[in-house]
Motif scaffolding. Structure first.
Motif, PDB file in Angstrom:
ATOM      1  N   ASP A 252      -8.902  -6.573 -14.534  1.00  6.07           N
ATOM      2  CA  ASP A 252      -7.548  -5.447 -15.004  1.00  6.07           C
ATOM      3  C   ASP A 252      -6.009  -6.415 -14.210  1.00  6.07           C
ATOM      4  OD1 ASP A 252      -8.980  -4.344 -17.098  1.00  6.07           O
ATOM      5  OD2 ASP A 252      -9.627  -2.820 -16.248  1.00  6.07           O
ATOM      6  N   VAL A 253      -6.324  -6.672 -13.376  1.00  5.70           N
ATOM      7  CA  VAL A 253      -4.899  -6.686 -12.535  1.00  5.70           C
ATOM      8  C   VAL A 253      -4.590  -8.004 -12.791  1.00  5.70           C
ATOM      9  CG1 VAL A 253      -4.622  -7.452 -10.215  1.00  5.70           C
ATOM     10  CG2 VAL A 253      -5.993  -5.462 -10.332  1.00  5.70           C
ATOM     11  N   ALA A 254      -5.071  -9.092 -13.576  1.00  5.85           N
ATOM     12  CA  ALA A 254      -4.968 -10.627 -14.165  1.00  5.85           C
ATOM     13  C   ALA A 254      -4.178  -9.562 -15.146  1.00  5.85           C
ATOM     14  CB  ALA A 254      -6.239 -11.380 -14.181  1.00  5.85           C
ATOM     15  N   ALA A 255      -4.144  -8.862 -16.082  1.00  3.22           N
ATOM     16  CA  ALA A 255      -4.187  -8.840 -16.886  1.00  3.22           C
ATOM     17  C   ALA A 255      -2.906  -8.709 -16.874  1.00  3.22           C
ATOM     18  CB  ALA A 255      -5.088  -8.178 -17.911  1.00  3.22           C
ATOM     19  N   ALA A 256      -3.099  -6.992 -16.327  1.00  5.15           N
ATOM     20  CA  ALA A 256      -2.297  -5.936 -15.854  1.00  5.15           C
ATOM     21  C   ALA A 256      -0.707  -7.196 -14.868  1.00  5.15           C
ATOM     22  CB  ALA A 256      -1.853  -5.328 -14.783  1.00  5.15           C
TER      23      ALA A 256
ATOM     24  N   GLU B 129      -2.085  -8.935 -30.186  1.00  2.00           N
ATOM     25  CA  GLU B 129      -1.572  -8.034 -29.240  1.00  2.00           C
ATOM     26  C   GLU B 129      -2.718  -7.217 -28.843  1.00  2.00           C
ATOM     27  OE1 GLU B 129       1.458  -7.670 -27.397  1.00  2.00           O
ATOM     28  OE2 GLU B 129       2.081  -8.995 -28.984  1.00  2.00           O
ATOM     29  N   ALA B 130      -2.866  -7.886 -27.479  1.00  2.61           N
ATOM     30  CA  ALA B 130      -4.004  -7.364 -26.759  1.00  2.61           C
ATOM     31  C   ALA B 130      -4.072  -5.956 -26.206  1.00  2.61           C
ATOM     32  CB  ALA B 130      -4.604  -8.193 -25.652  1.00  2.61           C
ATOM     33  N   ALA B 131      -5.226  -5.023 -26.150  1.00  6.14           N
ATOM     34  CA  ALA B 131      -4.727  -3.284 -25.533  1.00  6.14           C
ATOM     35  C   ALA B 131      -5.252  -3.352 -24.281  1.00  6.14           C
ATOM     36  CB  ALA B 131      -6.486  -2.785 -25.257  1.00  6.14           C
ATOM     37  N   ALA B 132      -3.638  -2.937 -23.675  1.00  2.00           N
ATOM     38  CA  ALA B 132      -3.282  -2.626 -21.994  1.00  2.00           C
ATOM     39  C   ALA B 132      -3.957  -2.213 -21.941  1.00  2.00           C
ATOM     40  CB  ALA B 132      -2.290  -2.064 -22.730  1.00  2.00           C
ATOM     41  N   PRO B 133      -3.352  -2.731 -20.242  1.00  2.00           N
ATOM     42  CA  PRO B 133      -4.821  -2.749 -18.970  1.00  2.00           C
ATOM     43  C   PRO B 133      -4.752  -0.853 -18.851  1.00  2.00           C
ATOM     44  CG  PRO B 133      -3.142  -4.438 -17.815  1.00  2.00           C
ATOM     45  CD  PRO B 133      -3.050  -3.876 -20.268  1.00  2.00           C
ATOM     46  N   PRO B 134      -5.379  -0.205 -17.819  1.00  2.00           N
ATOM     47  CA  PRO B 134      -5.122   0.857 -17.160  1.00  2.00           C
ATOM     48  C   PRO B 134      -4.212   0.885 -16.319  1.00  2.00           C
ATOM     49  CG  PRO B 134      -8.223   0.623 -17.311  1.00  2.00           C
ATOM     50  CD  PRO B 134      -6.813  -0.731 -17.654  1.00  2.00           C
ATOM     51  N   SER B 135      -3.735   2.230 -16.833  1.00  2.00           N
ATOM     52  CA  SER B 135      -2.100   2.505 -15.694  1.00  2.00           C
ATOM     53  C   SER B 135      -2.331   2.194 -14.069  1.00  2.00           C
ATOM     54  CB  SER B 135      -2.009   3.958 -16.192  1.00  2.00           C
ATOM     55  OG  SER B 135      -2.903   5.063 -15.897  1.00  2.00           O
ATOM     56  N   ALA B 136      -3.747   2.814 -13.594  1.00  2.00           N
ATOM     57  CA  ALA B 136      -3.771   1.928 -12.638  1.00  2.00           C
ATOM     58  C   ALA B 136      -3.705   0.977 -12.456  1.00  2.00           C
ATOM     59  CB  ALA B 136      -5.150   2.673 -11.503  1.00  2.00           C
ATOM     60  N   ALA B 137      -4.180  -0.232 -13.542  1.00  2.00           N
ATOM     61  CA  ALA B 137      -3.969  -1.298 -12.843  1.00  2.00           C
ATOM     62  C   ALA B 137      -2.860  -2.239 -12.808  1.00  2.00           C
ATOM     63  CB  ALA B 137      -4.945  -2.260 -13.500  1.00  2.00           C
ATOM     64  N   GLN B 138      -1.865  -1.728 -13.839  1.00  2.00           N
ATOM     65  CA  GLN B 138       0.115  -1.813 -14.251  1.00  2.00           C
ATOM     66  C   GLN B 138       0.307  -1.574 -12.921  1.00  2.00           C
ATOM     67  OE1 GLN B 138       1.101  -1.359 -18.079  1.00  2.00           O
ATOM     68  NE2 GLN B 138      -0.779  -0.577 -18.549  1.00  2.00           N
ATOM     69  N   GLU B 139       0.003  -0.256 -12.110  1.00  2.00           N
ATOM     70  CA  GLU B 139       0.580   0.168 -11.014  1.00  2.00           C
ATOM     71  C   GLU B 139       0.213  -1.070  -9.792  1.00  2.00           C
ATOM     72  OE1 GLU B 139       3.319   1.801  -8.205  1.00  2.00           O
ATOM     73  OE2 GLU B 139       2.560   1.821 -10.335  1.00  2.00           O
ATOM     74  N   VAL B 140      -0.810  -1.060  -9.499  1.00  2.00           N
ATOM     75  CA  VAL B 140      -1.221  -2.386  -8.784  1.00  2.00           C
ATOM     76  C   VAL B 140      -0.080  -3.635  -8.878  1.00  2.00           C
ATOM     77  CG1 VAL B 140      -3.307  -3.845  -7.453  1.00  2.00           C
ATOM     78  CG2 VAL B 140      -3.319  -0.846  -8.129  1.00  2.00           C
ATOM     79  N   ALA B 141      -0.437  -4.207 -10.422  1.00  2.00           N
ATOM     80  CA  ALA B 141      -0.122  -5.177 -10.209  1.00  2.00           C
ATOM     81  C   ALA B 141       1.626  -5.555  -9.992  1.00  2.00           C
ATOM     82  CB  ALA B 141       0.030  -5.384 -12.250  1.00  2.00           C
ATOM     83  N   ARG B 142       2.471  -4.178 -10.567  1.00  2.00           N
ATOM     84  CA  ARG B 142       4.069  -3.996 -10.304  1.00  2.00           C
ATOM     85  C   ARG B 142       4.119  -4.352  -8.479  1.00  2.00           C
ATOM     86  NH1 ARG B 142       3.428  -0.260 -14.798  1.00  2.00           N
ATOM     87  NH2 ARG B 142       3.007   1.701 -13.486  1.00  2.00           N
ATOM     88  N   ARG B 143       3.492  -3.284  -8.167  1.00  2.00           N
ATOM     89  CA  ARG B 143       3.549  -3.370  -6.645  1.00  2.00           C
ATOM     90  C   ARG B 143       3.238  -4.854  -5.952  1.00  2.00           C
ATOM     91  NH1 ARG B 143       0.421   1.172  -5.989  1.00  2.00           N
ATOM     92  NH2 ARG B 143      -1.820   0.115  -5.350  1.00  2.00           N
ATOM     93  N   LEU B 144       2.584  -5.272  -7.307  1.00  2.00           N
ATOM     94  CA  LEU B 144       2.202  -6.522  -6.034  1.00  2.00           C
ATOM     95  C   LEU B 144       2.794  -7.849  -6.069  1.00  2.00           C
ATOM     96  CD1 LEU B 144       0.357  -9.062  -5.353  1.00  2.00           C
ATOM     97  CD2 LEU B 144      -0.750  -9.103  -7.172  1.00  2.00           C
ATOM     98  N   TRP B 145       3.810  -7.657  -7.476  1.00  2.00           N
ATOM     99  CA  TRP B 145       4.869  -8.656  -7.688  1.00  2.00           C
ATOM    100  C   TRP B 145       5.962  -8.073  -6.901  1.00  2.00           C
ATOM    101  CZ3 TRP B 145       4.921 -12.717  -9.745  1.00  2.00           C
ATOM    102  CH2 TRP B 145       5.818 -13.246 -10.445  1.00  2.00           C
ATOM    103  N   ASP B 146       6.338  -7.244  -7.055  1.00  2.00           N
ATOM    104  CA  ASP B 146       8.097  -7.114  -5.982  1.00  2.00           C
ATOM    105  C   ASP B 146       7.405  -7.427  -4.746  1.00  2.00           C
ATOM    106  OD1 ASP B 146       8.742  -5.264  -8.115  1.00  2.00           O
ATOM    107  OD2 ASP B 146       8.106  -3.464  -7.713  1.00  2.00           O
ATOM    108  N   ALA B 147       5.921  -7.315  -4.286  1.00  2.00           N
ATOM    109  CA  ALA B 147       5.751  -8.212  -3.129  1.00  2.00           C
ATOM    110  C   ALA B 147       5.793  -9.727  -2.961  1.00  2.00           C
ATOM    111  CB  ALA B 147       4.287  -7.283  -2.282  1.00  2.00           C
ATOM    112  N   LEU B 148       5.538  -9.835  -3.520  1.00  2.00           N
ATOM    113  CA  LEU B 148       5.511 -11.951  -3.765  1.00  2.00           C
ATOM    114  C   LEU B 148       6.964 -12.506  -4.201  1.00  2.00           C
ATOM    115  CD1 LEU B 148       2.408 -11.694  -7.096  1.00  2.00           C
ATOM    116  CD2 LEU B 148       2.639 -12.994  -4.386  1.00  2.00           C
ATOM    117  N   ARG B 149       7.898 -11.075  -5.007  1.00  2.00           N
ATOM    118  CA  ARG B 149       9.742 -11.300  -5.101  1.00  2.00           C
ATOM    119  C   ARG B 149      10.258 -11.354  -3.929  1.00  2.00           C
ATOM    120  NH1 ARG B 149      11.326  -8.818 -10.724  1.00  2.00           N
ATOM    121  NH2 ARG B 149      10.518  -7.891  -9.623  1.00  2.00           N
ATOM    122  N   SER B 150       9.649 -10.653  -2.511  1.00  2.00           N
ATOM    123  CA  SER B 150      10.243  -9.682  -1.338  1.00  2.00           C
ATOM    124  C   SER B 150      10.391 -10.698  -0.989  1.00  2.00           C
ATOM    125  CB  SER B 150      10.089  -8.521  -1.765  1.00  2.00           C
ATOM    126  OG  SER B 150       8.166  -8.784  -0.954  1.00  2.00           O
TER     127      SER B 150
END
Length: 222
Positions: A182-186, A201-222
Motif C-alpha cells: 500500500d505504501v508503494a502504490a500510494a 484505473e486501479a483502486a486507490a490505496p488506503p488514505s493512511a498509506a497515502q498520508e505516509v507516502a506524502r510525508r515520505l516524498w516530502d522528506a525525500l525532496r527536502s
C-alpha cells in the motif's frame, strides 16, 4: 502434474541458493498462514516455521497478518519474514533464519531472490489448482510492479542503491504499520497522479498509506 513437480524442484533450488548467499543463514522456509501449510523448509525453518504457525505468533505470523516484511526474533533466532503472493489461504511467506541481526547485505540478497520464489510458488499453486486464481496472480504481479516503481522513485530522489531504497520503504511500512504494497502504490500515486493495473484505473490505496507516502516524498525532496 509435471509442471508442479518441476516447480517444486525450482522452489527448492531457489531457497537453497538464497541460503548460500547469506553468511550465517541457519534455515529458509516457505509457508502459508493462517492456512498453516509449510511448502518448503530447510535447516531450522523446518521446526521454527511450524512452531510459529502452531502458536499463532512470531515474525512469520506478523508478516502474513499485516502483509508487510517483518524482522524479529523467534526462539532466540533472528528472522526475516517476507509475504509474497496472496491466495485464498493467506500470503505465501518466505522466512530466513540468521545467526545475527539482519544486515543490509542480507536484506539485499533476500530482495533479489524473493520475487523469484514468490512467482515460482504462485505458479506451482496455480498449476495445482489449489490456491491461486488467475486474477489473484495478476494482482500479485501488479503489487510487485508498484513496489519496483516505488523503489525507482526513491533511488531517483536519494541517488541510492535499489537495496537501500527497498530498505527505506520497508522501514517506512513498519514504522507506520501500513502494508508495504500500500505504501508503494500510494507513493506511485503521489508522484505520478495515477495508478494503472494493466486494464484501467486501479483502486486507490488506503488514505493512511497515502498520508505516509506524502510525508515520505516530502522528506525525500527536502
Amino acid at each position: 502434474m509435471d509442471q508442479v513437480k518441476f516447480g517444486g524442484e525450482l522452489l527448492s533450488r531457489l531457497l537453497e541458493h538464497l541460503c548460500s548467499q547469506i553468511d550465517g543463514c541457519e534455515g529458509v522456509g516457505l509457508s502459508v498462514w493462517p492456512e498453516g501449510t509449510s511448502l518448503r523448509a530447510f535447516g531450522v525453518a523446518a521446526d521454527l516455521d511450524t512452531e510459529q504457525m502452531s502458536s499463532g505468533s512470531g515474525p512469520l505470523v506478523e508478516a502474513s497478518r499485516d502483509e508487510r516484511q517483518v524482522s524479529g526474533k523467534f526462539a532466540g533466532t533472528d528472522v526475516v519474514a517476507v509475504p509474497g503472493s496472496w491466495g485464498d489461504g493467506g500470503p505465501i511467506v518466505l522466512t530466513v533464519y540468521l545467526s545475527h541481526e539482519p544486515r543490509a547485505e542480507d536484506l539485499k540478497a533476500i530482495e533479489e531472490v524473493e520475487p523469484l520464489v514468490a512467482t515460482a510458488a504462485a505458479v506451482v499453486e496455480f498449476c495445482a489448482g489449489e490456491v491461486l486464481r488467475a486474477d489473484q496472480m495478476v494482482r500479485m504481479v501488479q503489487h510487485r510492479r508498484y513496489i519496483e516503481q516505488a523503489k525507482g522513485l526513491v533511488v531517483g530522489a536519494r541517488s541510492c542503491e535499489p537495496g537501500e531504497a527497498f530498505e527505506l520503504l520497508v522501514r517506512t511500512s513498519q514504522h507506520a504499520n501500513v502494508k508495504l504494497r500500500d505504501v508503494a502504490a500510494a507513493l506511485v500515486l503521489t508522484v505520478g497522479g495515477t495508478l494503472e493495473d494493466g486494464a484501467g484505473e486501479a483502486a486507490a490505496p488506503p488514505s493512511a498509506a497515502q498520508e505516509v507516502a506524502r510525508r515520505l516524498w516530502d522528506a525525500l525532496r527536502s
